[in-house]
Design a protein around this motif. Sequence first.
Motif, PDB file in Angstrom:
ATOM      1  N   LEU A   1      39.342  44.865  43.629  1.00  0.00           N
ATOM      2  CA  LEU A   1      38.885  43.476  43.600  1.00  0.00           C
ATOM      3  C   LEU A   1      37.370  43.382  43.486  1.00  0.00           C
ATOM      4  CD1 LEU A   1      41.239  41.907  46.267  1.00  0.00           C
ATOM      5  CD2 LEU A   1      41.185  41.357  43.838  1.00  0.00           C
ATOM      6  N   ALA A   2      36.660  44.283  44.154  1.00  0.00           N
ATOM      7  CA  ALA A   2      35.197  44.270  44.107  1.00  0.00           C
ATOM      8  C   ALA A   2      34.653  44.779  42.785  1.00  0.00           C
ATOM      9  CB  ALA A   2      34.641  45.112  45.257  1.00  0.00           C
ATOM     10  N   THR A   3      35.400  45.641  42.103  1.00  0.00           N
ATOM     11  CA  THR A   3      34.913  46.295  40.890  1.00  0.00           C
ATOM     12  C   THR A   3      35.248  45.536  39.617  1.00  0.00           C
ATOM     13  OG1 THR A   3      35.188  48.436  41.979  1.00  0.00           O
ATOM     14  CG2 THR A   3      34.955  48.462  39.599  1.00  0.00           C
ATOM     15  N   THR A   4      36.456  45.004  39.537  1.00  0.00           N
ATOM     16  CA  THR A   4      36.877  44.361  38.298  1.00  0.00           C
ATOM     17  C   THR A   4      36.170  43.020  38.118  1.00  0.00           C
ATOM     18  OG1 THR A   4      38.784  43.773  36.958  1.00  0.00           O
ATOM     19  CG2 THR A   4      38.908  43.193  39.264  1.00  0.00           C
ATOM     20  N   LYS A   5      35.828  42.725  36.879  1.00  0.00           N
ATOM     21  CA  LYS A   5      35.080  41.494  36.618  1.00  0.00           C
ATOM     22  C   LYS A   5      35.862  40.519  35.752  1.00  0.00           C
ATOM     23  CE  LYS A   5      30.674  43.729  37.110  1.00  0.00           C
ATOM     24  NZ  LYS A   5      30.129  44.929  36.637  1.00  0.00           N
ATOM     25  N   ASP A   6      36.456  41.004  34.682  1.00  0.00           N
ATOM     26  CA  ASP A   6      37.062  40.117  33.694  1.00  0.00           C
ATOM     27  C   ASP A   6      38.584  40.102  33.713  1.00  0.00           C
ATOM     28  OD1 ASP A   6      34.505  39.482  32.746  1.00  0.00           O
ATOM     29  OD2 ASP A   6      34.491  41.245  31.459  1.00  0.00           O
ATOM     30  N   ILE A   7      39.197  40.892  34.572  1.00  0.00           N
ATOM     31  CA  ILE A   7      40.657  40.988  34.575  1.00  0.00           C
ATOM     32  C   ILE A   7      41.175  40.456  35.916  1.00  0.00           C
ATOM     33  CG2 ILE A   7      42.648  42.521  34.363  1.00  0.00           C
ATOM     34  CD1 ILE A   7      40.715  44.503  32.909  1.00  0.00           C
ATOM     35  N   PRO A   8      42.043  39.442  35.886  1.00  0.00           N
ATOM     36  CA  PRO A   8      42.609  38.939  37.133  1.00  0.00           C
ATOM     37  C   PRO A   8      43.448  40.005  37.834  1.00  0.00           C
ATOM     38  CG  PRO A   8      43.157  37.501  35.274  1.00  0.00           C
ATOM     39  CD  PRO A   8      42.521  38.719  34.718  1.00  0.00           C
ATOM     40  N   VAL A   9      43.426  39.958  39.160  1.00  0.00           N
ATOM     41  CA  VAL A   9      44.184  40.915  39.969  1.00  0.00           C
ATOM     42  C   VAL A   9      45.137  40.139  40.867  1.00  0.00           C
ATOM     43  CG1 VAL A   9      44.062  42.781  41.661  1.00  0.00           C
ATOM     44  CG2 VAL A   9      42.223  42.498  39.989  1.00  0.00           C
ATOM     45  N   LEU A  10      46.420  40.466  40.772  1.00  0.00           N
ATOM     46  CA  LEU A  10      47.430  39.870  41.650  1.00  0.00           C
ATOM     47  C   LEU A  10      47.748  40.909  42.713  1.00  0.00           C
ATOM     48  CD1 LEU A  10      49.589  37.748  42.399  1.00  0.00           C
ATOM     49  CD2 LEU A  10      51.092  38.839  40.720  1.00  0.00           C
ATOM     50  N   VAL A  11      47.409  40.577  43.961  1.00  0.00           N
ATOM     51  CA  VAL A  11      47.652  41.485  45.076  1.00  0.00           C
ATOM     52  C   VAL A  11      48.843  40.934  45.866  1.00  0.00           C
ATOM     53  CG1 VAL A  11      46.688  42.540  47.154  1.00  0.00           C
ATOM     54  CG2 VAL A  11      45.211  42.093  45.181  1.00  0.00           C
ATOM     55  N   VAL A  12      49.889  41.748  45.987  1.00  0.00           N
ATOM     56  CA  VAL A  12      51.114  41.322  46.659  1.00  0.00           C
ATOM     57  C   VAL A  12      51.154  41.936  48.040  1.00  0.00           C
ATOM     58  CG1 VAL A  12      53.636  41.304  46.549  1.00  0.00           C
ATOM     59  CG2 VAL A  12      52.297  41.151  44.449  1.00  0.00           C
ATOM     60  N   ARG A  13      51.408  41.091  49.026  1.00  0.00           N
ATOM     61  CA  ARG A  13      51.460  41.552  50.415  1.00  0.00           C
ATOM     62  C   ARG A  13      52.890  41.561  50.886  1.00  0.00           C
ATOM     63  NH1 ARG A  13      48.287  42.099  55.059  1.00  0.00           N
ATOM     64  NH2 ARG A  13      49.430  41.448  56.877  1.00  0.00           N
TER      65      ARG A  13
END
Length: 146
Positions: A134-146
């Motif tokens: 999450l801290a590194t990626t800039k242009d690509i959305p990240v879906l984090v599943v809990r």
Amino acid sequence: MKILFAVDGSAYTSKAAEFLVKHFEWFKGPVELHLLHVRLPIPKGLALSQAQAILGQDAVEAYYKEEADAAMAPAEKVLRANNIPFQQIYKVGEVAKEICAYATQNQMDLMVMGSHGHGALANVVMGSVATKVLATTKDIPVLVVR
């Protein structure tokens, strides 16, 4: 749509796979799903040189492949049971860095990952790999599943 699903074989990976399957209709048009597992390398120096000297480079590579296959198996089972095609890839290196590099190099539209890996106790709120991605990626959305 190109989706990178970063997996490590943990319970959170299985939850993310089930979530992805359940919500697959969200993605309009054809989906190209990449299942990626990143394995930490055998530590450089004495451990790696001894492993290569005793077992040979082919055995070291086979170890990485076996470990990657085992880590991808739970997600693969869920995806196959729901007839969702995917391609599997494994890399060896620093996990968050390799995930982000793969996503960028392959022009992914979305990254999906579980909130915690096998080291979930180390980070109560969110796992260190998910936090780094999450801290590194800039242009690509990240879906984090809990």
